[in-house]
Structures are given as C-alpha cells and as structure tokens.
Design a protein around this motif. Structure first.
Motif, short mmCIF file in Angstrom:
data_model
loop_
_atom_site.label_atom_id
_atom_site.label_comp_id
_atom_site.label_asym_id
_atom_site.label_seq_id
_atom_site.Cartn_x
_atom_site.Cartn_y
_atom_site.Cartn_z
N LEU A 1 -6.87 -3.06 6.97
CA LEU A 1 -5.72 -2.33 6.43
C LEU A 1 -4.63 -3.32 6.10
O LEU A 1 -4.50 -4.36 6.76
CB LEU A 1 -5.24 -1.24 7.40
CG LEU A 1 -4.73 -1.61 8.77
CD1 LEU A 1 -3.95 -0.44 9.34
CD2 LEU A 1 -5.88 -1.93 9.70
N SER B 1 0.87 -1.19 0.00
CA SER B 1 0.00 0.00 0.00
C SER B 1 0.89 1.23 0.00
O SER B 1 2.11 1.11 0.09
CB SER B 1 -0.92 0.00 1.22
OG SER B 1 -0.16 0.23 2.39
N ILE C 1 -17.21 -2.87 5.74
CA ILE C 1 -16.08 -3.77 6.03
C ILE C 1 -14.81 -2.94 6.16
O ILE C 1 -14.59 -2.01 5.39
CB ILE C 1 -15.94 -4.88 4.95
CG1 ILE C 1 -14.87 -5.90 5.35
CG2 ILE C 1 -15.64 -4.32 3.57
CD1 ILE C 1 -14.88 -7.18 4.53
N MET D 1 -3.45 11.33 6.04
CA MET D 1 -3.70 10.46 4.89
C MET D 1 -5.10 10.70 4.32
O MET D 1 -6.06 10.83 5.07
CB MET D 1 -3.56 8.98 5.29
CG MET D 1 -3.65 8.04 4.11
SD MET D 1 -3.53 6.31 4.59
CE MET D 1 -5.27 5.89 4.80
N PHE E 1 -15.88 5.04 11.38
CA PHE E 1 -14.68 5.83 11.61
C PHE E 1 -14.99 7.34 11.66
O PHE E 1 -15.87 7.81 10.96
CB PHE E 1 -13.61 5.47 10.59
CG PHE E 1 -13.09 4.10 10.89
CD1 PHE E 1 -12.08 3.93 11.81
CD2 PHE E 1 -13.69 2.98 10.33
CE1 PHE E 1 -11.64 2.66 12.16
CE2 PHE E 1 -13.26 1.71 10.67
CZ PHE E 1 -12.23 1.55 11.59
N GLU F 1 -1.42 -3.44 6.38
CA GLU F 1 -0.37 -3.78 7.34
C GLU F 1 -0.86 -4.88 8.29
O GLU F 1 -0.13 -5.80 8.64
CB GLU F 1 0.02 -2.54 8.17
CG GLU F 1 0.67 -1.43 7.36
CD GLU F 1 -0.36 -0.45 6.80
OE1 GLU F 1 -1.49 -0.88 6.45
OE2 GLU F 1 -0.04 0.73 6.70
#
Ligand code: DLL
Length: 432
Positions: free
Chosen positions: A235, A90, A232, A328, A321, A237
């Motif tokens: 991320l 990413s 959904i 970002m 969120f 990482e």
C-alpha cells in the motif's frame, strides 16, 4: 530463488532483535523530526526512552489515513523537501489525495523489497518483464519497475490501457513475466485467445496484486495462460507494491518484516489477536526516512503465521486478504471510498446526497454505475435537461475518483432508504 538469504531465512530470534533495534531508533527519529508523532506520544505520556524493544510497540498510538489527510500534503514527512526524491499519491477518503514521499534510501529499500518479491515468482536477470500497472502517481508501475531493474531483468514499462499493444509486444518481445492486476490479466488472457496468440507467448509467471482476488482466480489465470501466478501486496502509505508476496507454495504472503513490522489487531478493541486469527493488519515502517509510519492501520483483514515456510523462508506470512474493516472499494485497480462520491455530489446543486454505487465485473473488467437522486426542485414529471446533467455529473465523478462511471439519474425518493447506517454500495463481484 531467495533474493536475500541472510534476511529472508533469518532465525526468529535474530529477526526480533533486528526489529527491536530498528524500532528504538525509529521512535527517537519520529519524536525528534515529526511534530505530529511528538504530540501524539506526549498525549499518551510515552517518551522514546520507554521503547526498549519490539514488544513495547503496543505502547505507541496508531496512525490512520485520516492523520495523513489532516496533515496533507507533506505534514508527516520527517525530512526536508530537499531530501525527498519522489512523491506518489493514492485516493484519500474524501476530496484530497494521500501523499507519500521517499528519500533516495527509501527508494533503494523499496527496490530491494520488490526484488525479493519478483524472485519469489522466479524472475531473474534473464527474464523479460512487462509491467502493466499504472505508471504515475500510483505506486504500482514505478514501484515494480525499480525492483525488476534491481533484479536485472529487462523491463517493458507498458503501464495500463492498451491491451492489443501489450499482447502484440508480449509475443514479439517474448515476455516471460507480467506484473498487473489479476482482473486485468484475466482480460489479457481473453484478448490473447481472441487474437489466436495463446500458443505464441513465452510467459511463465505473473505477479498480480493491487486488488483483492481469490484462489479460484489464480487457478483460472494459471490454467488459461499455463503460467504460475503470484500474489503481491502493498500500500502506498507503507511503501507501495512489495510489502509482501507469496512464494511457489502459495501458503501466505511473506512480509519483508525487517522493514515493515506487522501486527494483527481486533478492529473493535484494537487489541492484538493470536496467530491464525483474522484481524486488521497494522504496519510500522522500521527503516523509512521520508514518511515513517508508526502502527499504521491498513484496514486490510487477514491473519498471520510465524512458522517457517516449505520454501525455507522464515519471514512472517499473511493469508490471502479476507476483506476490509472500512468501506474502501478497489475498482479497476483504483481505490474508491463512497465518501469521495458523496463529497463530489455535494458540489452539484441539482442532486441530493442520496446515491447508490453498483459494482460488477463484466468480461473480467470492473464496471461502476452510480445512481443519483435528483433534487425535487429540479423535477416535475421528468428530469429536465437529463442529458446535460448526466454529462456534468459524469465529469464531476471522473474528476473526483479518477475513474469513469456510468451515471444514472433517478427521480426523488427512488433509492431505498436504510433505517440504520446508510447503504451506498452493492458489490456484485465475489472478491473474498
Ligand atoms: O495497490 C500498491 C500495489 C501496487 C500493490 C501493485 C500490489 C501491486 P494502494 O493504491 O495504496 O497501493 O492500495 C492499497 O490495495 O490496502 C489493499 O486493500 C489493496 N491491495 C493491494 N494489494 C493487494 C493484494 C497498491 N495482493 C490497497 N490483495 C491495500 C488484496 C490488495 N488487496
């Protein structure tokens, strides 16, 4: 339907015991296999033996995207390359991508988590699911794909970029579910309307994520398409899509917390905040082998609840969120840091580091304009060779961001200067 009843309805006490057991193993695993963690733990004087249960997690140092960047590309992997079966990537904060790697066991767990999420959206083996997240280095396409296959549904691996083909196939194949970004689905709904196909589709649910969206957008999607839309989250990482998803009650996203231990912290003090209070989401991957992460700061702002949901699941839930604690942006599903633009512009001799990114949403699709100030050396009364230069910068930005932007060159000292922290972004979308 609850995909994994034993885990998803486990008592809080049993879940805590499972998490404790896994954390103890994980800490020993990373200490033994990843130099970065060994050094970091040694620096704060914490040994694996000091971690006896999940409460001890607060003794461990945090991990950030910069740590991944500093160890680019494979420095944080805990296994040899021969055990890695897949790579995704990413956007990094500047030039280099953030690279993540998975063992076979990681892919299996990922599929299990995605299967739980799609089951929350009532997808089962009888469904036909169009996956319109990007396939490739982005985790969205392949991540969703393997999970839907695990459910046993029929996968239509559309990827992104061809709305007409998608809508035609939606009708011809009788697709019953779609997975894509929420803004793209709104766009698809318009294509269906314009093509007069709305009453020909069999769609019943959508699994949308990869970018922030609002309850208002969910209602809009549900009304236009007469479906149920689910949120959904994930991320790269930490894994990719499938870290959490909301059920039919839409009262927060259920975390697969047997694999991803969540904490919510105050971004400034780094101290934990109470349930219900907004803070930054932090994850520890309890079972990952390839790229295990300890207390990874997602920078996503949310709150957590540990109450049992009306659906019967006992898993911790995070709220929709509320923003990010860094700068970002997510534009057309692509993560973009202003620092990437800055790093790219430094390579262009004719311009200064003064730029402004203007983000908007037109017909449900994100637009990005970047205004760039020309260096006075290259400016008399007009910008010489403006067309050629604009083309060059457009290319440089496309390469750096993986996203096309409209470039507008402006004369020296045109962009507003800020007295405090430089402002580089005007985001006209109302996403939170
Ligand atoms: O976006 C993984 C994903 C793919 C999730 C498909 C859901 C569906 P990254 O590209 O690494 O991974 O971006 C991760 O996207 O930290 C959030 O800021 C944002 N994000 C992802 N899902 C949501 C969501 C994928 N449901 C970053 N709501 C995260 C709000 C989201 N933001």
């Amino acid at each position: 339907m609850i995909w994994n009843k034993e885990i998803e309805t486990m008592s809080r006490e049993d879940m805590t015991n499972l998490q404790s057991e896994r954390l103890v193993k994980l800490v020993k695993y990373v200490y033994d296999n990843v130099e970065f963690y060994r050094k970091k733990m040694d620096a704060v004087g914490v040994k694996p033996e000091d971690i006896k249960d999940i409460k001890d997690i607060v003794k461990l140092p945090f991990t950030t995207k910069n740590d991944l960047r500093d160890n680019y590309p494979f420095g944080l992997f805990a296994v040899p390359h021969s055990d890695i079966v897949r790579i995704h990537a990413s956007s990094g904060t500047t030039g280099k991508a953030t690279v993540v790697g998975y063992t076979k066991a990681d892919i299996d767990i990922w599929s299990e988590c995605v299967a739980r999420c799609f089951s929350m959206a009532n997808v089962d083996k009888d469904d036909i699911v169009q996956i319109a997240y990007g396939y490739g280095l982005f985790t969205g396409g392949l991540g969703a794909h393997y999970g839907v296959e695990k459910v046993g549904a029929m996968v239509v691996p559309m990827s992104t970029g061809n709305s007409k083909k998608l809508t035609t196939m939606m009708v011809d194949f009788g697709a019953t579910a779609i997975a894509c970004t929420p803004s793209y689905l709104l766009h698809i709904s318009e294509v269906l309307r314009d093509e007069d196909l709305l009453d020909k589709i069999k769609l019943k649910s959508a699994i949308c994520g990869a970018e922030p969206w609002t309850e208002k957008m969910r209602h809009e999607i549900e009304t236009r398409l007469n479906i149920k839309a689910h949120d959904i989250y994930g991320l790269s990482e930490v894994m990719g899509p499938g870290v959490a998803c909301d059920c039919e009650y839409h009262e927060g996203l259920h975390i697969c917390e047997d694999h991803f231990y969540p904490e919510i912290i105050d971004s400034a003090t780094l101290e934990p905040v109470a349930d219900g209070e907004t803070g930054e989401l932090v994850f520890t991957t309890l079972t990952k082998q390839g790229l295990p992460l300890i207390r990874y700061r997602t920078k996503d702002l949310t709150s957590i609840s540990h109450d049992t949901c009306k659906c019967g699941r006992t898993s911790a839930r995070i709220s929709r969120f509320k923003g990010r604690s860094d700068d970002m942006l997510i534009i057309r599903g692509v993560n973009v840091f202003p620092s990437q633009v800055e790093a790219a512009l430094i390579e262009v001799e004719e311009v200064t580091p003064h730029y402004m990114m203007i983000v908007d949403r037109v017909n449900n699709l994100d637009t990005l304009e970047i205004q760039v100030e020309i260096d006075s050396k290259y400016y008399t009364d007009e910008i010489k060779g403006i067309e050629k230069l604009t083309k060059k910068i457009t290319h440089v930005i496309q390469q750096a961001l993986g996203l096309s932007a409209k470039i507008k060159l402006v004369g020296p000292n045109t962009l507003q200067r800020s007295e405090g922290k430089a402002v580089h972004v005007i985001d006209n979308r109302k996403l939170y």
